[in-house]
Design a protein around this motif. Structure first.
Motif, mmCIF file in Angstrom:
data_model
loop_
_atom_site.group_PDB
_atom_site.id
_atom_site.type_symbol
_atom_site.label_atom_id
_atom_site.label_comp_id
_atom_site.label_asym_id
_atom_site.label_seq_id
_atom_site.Cartn_x
_atom_site.Cartn_y
_atom_site.Cartn_z
ATOM 1 N N UNK A 64 0.831 -1.199 0.000
ATOM 2 C CA UNK A 64 0.000 0.000 0.000
ATOM 3 C C UNK A 64 0.868 1.253 0.000
ATOM 4 N N UNK A 65 1.918 1.251 0.803
ATOM 5 C CA UNK A 65 2.837 2.384 0.818
ATOM 6 C C UNK A 65 3.457 2.593 -0.561
ATOM 7 N N UNK A 66 3.881 1.511 -1.207
ATOM 8 C CA UNK A 66 4.486 1.619 -2.540
ATOM 9 C C UNK A 66 3.493 2.184 -3.549
ATOM 10 N N UNK A 67 2.244 1.736 -3.477
ATOM 11 C CA UNK A 67 1.232 2.222 -4.410
ATOM 12 C C UNK A 67 0.927 3.701 -4.180
ATOM 13 N N UNK A 68 0.806 4.095 -2.920
ATOM 14 C CA UNK A 68 0.505 5.495 -2.628
ATOM 15 C C UNK A 68 1.679 6.410 -2.990
ATOM 16 N N UNK A 178 21.071 -4.674 -5.326
ATOM 17 C CA UNK A 178 21.936 -5.490 -4.466
ATOM 18 C C UNK A 178 22.083 -4.916 -3.058
ATOM 19 N N UNK A 179 21.419 -3.805 -2.787
ATOM 20 C CA UNK A 179 21.512 -3.210 -1.462
ATOM 21 C C UNK A 179 20.751 -4.092 -0.462
ATOM 22 N N UNK A 180 21.358 -4.405 0.687
ATOM 23 C CA UNK A 180 20.796 -5.419 1.585
ATOM 24 C C UNK A 180 19.686 -4.942 2.515
ATOM 25 N N UNK A 181 19.388 -3.643 2.555
ATOM 26 C CA UNK A 181 18.412 -3.146 3.531
ATOM 27 C C UNK A 181 16.978 -3.533 3.192
ATOM 28 N N UNK A 182 16.753 -3.974 1.975
ATOM 29 C CA UNK A 182 15.431 -4.462 1.574
ATOM 30 C C UNK A 182 15.656 -5.815 0.908
ATOM 31 N N UNK A 183 15.039 -6.859 1.462
ATOM 32 C CA UNK A 183 15.233 -8.197 0.916
ATOM 33 C C UNK A 183 14.842 -8.231 -0.562
ATOM 34 N N UNK A 184 15.511 -9.059 -1.377
ATOM 35 C CA UNK A 184 15.176 -9.132 -2.802
ATOM 36 C C UNK A 184 13.691 -9.387 -3.066
ATOM 37 N N UNK A 185 13.066 -10.243 -2.259
ATOM 38 C CA UNK A 185 11.629 -10.490 -2.435
ATOM 39 C C UNK A 185 10.830 -9.210 -2.245
ATOM 40 N N UNK A 186 11.137 -8.460 -1.192
ATOM 41 C CA UNK A 186 10.398 -7.235 -0.910
ATOM 42 C C UNK A 186 10.695 -6.158 -1.940
ATOM 43 N N UNK A 187 11.916 -6.122 -2.419
ATOM 44 C CA UNK A 187 12.283 -5.148 -3.456
ATOM 45 C C UNK A 187 11.480 -5.435 -4.722
ATOM 46 N N UNK A 188 11.351 -6.715 -5.063
ATOM 47 C CA UNK A 188 10.519 -7.093 -6.203
ATOM 48 C C UNK A 188 9.049 -6.794 -5.937
ATOM 49 N N UNK A 189 8.598 -7.048 -4.702
ATOM 50 C CA UNK A 189 7.198 -6.821 -4.337
ATOM 51 C C UNK A 189 6.808 -5.365 -4.554
ATOM 52 N N UNK A 190 7.623 -4.431 -4.065
ATOM 53 C CA UNK A 190 7.262 -3.016 -4.201
ATOM 54 C C UNK A 190 7.410 -2.553 -5.646
ATOM 55 N N UNK A 191 8.303 -3.178 -6.406
ATOM 56 C CA UNK A 191 8.442 -2.820 -7.816
ATOM 57 C C UNK A 191 7.200 -3.213 -8.593
ATOM 58 N N UNK A 192 6.719 -4.436 -8.388
ATOM 59 C CA UNK A 192 5.507 -4.880 -9.074
ATOM 60 C C UNK A 192 4.317 -4.028 -8.650
ATOM 61 N N UNK A 193 4.214 -3.729 -7.359
ATOM 62 C CA UNK A 193 3.120 -2.874 -6.881
ATOM 63 C C UNK A 193 3.175 -1.502 -7.544
ATOM 64 N N UNK A 194 4.368 -0.959 -7.694
ATOM 65 C CA UNK A 194 4.521 0.352 -8.329
ATOM 66 C C UNK A 194 4.132 0.301 -9.802
ATOM 67 N N UNK A 195 4.499 -0.763 -10.490
ATOM 68 C CA UNK A 195 4.139 -0.892 -11.904
ATOM 69 C C UNK A 195 2.632 -0.964 -12.083
ATOM 70 N N UNK A 196 1.958 -1.696 -11.194
ATOM 71 C CA UNK A 196 0.503 -1.767 -11.260
ATOM 72 C C UNK A 196 -0.103 -0.407 -10.960
#
Length: 253
Positions: A64-68, A178-196
């Motif tokens: 939700x944060x990523x979408x907003x 490759x930055x470790x502060x956001x897990x790769x899964x979560x980084x992908x999650x917010x990217x897909x949310x942003x694209x939508x």
């Protein structure tokens, strides 16, 4: 208009987020002007969608944060920063999401999100020590996969904009991702949310596959689509559904 959450959500000490708490994110004006909308929000969005266990409360808050952020909905962004913190998203993860989405949602949206998050961080005592390092030790890179991706982008778009090709490789895939502060899964999650949220489903195939490679399940991806329908609108989600369907089917083959 400030919502009824403002006083409590910015408190330094907050109780864990529960689905029923979300009703306080609605401005009083909603019930005064559109009472049925308030009912849909309380009964269906907050009472059902947010409590669906196919996607955790923490992931829903991050999505939700990523979408907003992507939609530049700054009037309610501070409240959703607080909600994300209550749901278990760390200040470092919020910080890194803002940095990441600058590249996918635009610099201005990321700057506006930082301005919205700043008072929440201040009220909760978040210090620089709680934020990601500027130059951390990066996660390992899959050199073969990156070489394949870069070869495709170079051969397809090198004669269109070499600058975009070079920055995509050096800034995004050899640094940001490759930055470790956001897990790769979560980084992908917010990217897909942003694209939508941005209405760019044509970019989803690569990133949804990457998300699932990084650990996002099909059930979680489907739940994310259902969740985002309320925050981005049904048309954007239905534009993304055929892409998700193709990705799911291709991965079963």
């Amino acid at each position: 208009m400030k919502t009824r959450l403002a006083a409590s959500a910015l408190a330094v000490v907050a109780a864990p987020l529960a689905a029923q708490d979300l009703s306080t994110t609605l401005p009083d004006a909603v019930g005064q002007v559109a009472p049925k909308l308030e009912t849909y929000a309380q009964n269906d969005l907050f009472g059902s969608v947010w409590s669906d266990e196919q996607l955790s409360m923490r992931d829903r808050a991050l999505v939700t944060f990523a979408a907003k952020l992507t939609r530049n909905e700054t009037d309610s962004l501070s409240e959703h920063v607080a909600l994300a913190l209550d749901a278990g998203v760390t200040p470092a993860e919020i910080s890194e999401t803002i940095t990441h989405l600058a590249f996918y949602s635009g610099w201005g949206n990321a700057v506006a999100a930082a301005e919205s998050a700043a008072p929440v961080f201040e009220e909760r005592g978040v210090s620089s020590e709680d934020l990601p390092a500027e130059d951390p030790e990066l996660l390992p890179l899959d050199e073969d996969a990156e070489a394949e991706r870069q070869d495709f982008v170079q051969s397809t778009y090198g004669d269109v904009s070499q600058g975009v090709v070079d920055n995509t490789e050096e800034l995004l895939f050899r640094d940001l991702w490759l930055r470790p502060a956001l897990d790769p899964r979560d980084r992908s999650l917010v990217t897909v949310a942003a694209l939508i949220a941005a209405g760019q489903p044509e970019q989803m195939t690569f990133h949804l596959n990457r998300a699932m490679d990084n650990g996002l399940t099909q059930d979680e991806a489907g739940a994310m689509l259902s969740h985002l329908a309320f925050y981005t609108g049904w048309p954007r989600v239905f534009s993304a559904m055929p892409v998700a369907k193709d990705v799911f089917e291709s991965r079963r083959q």
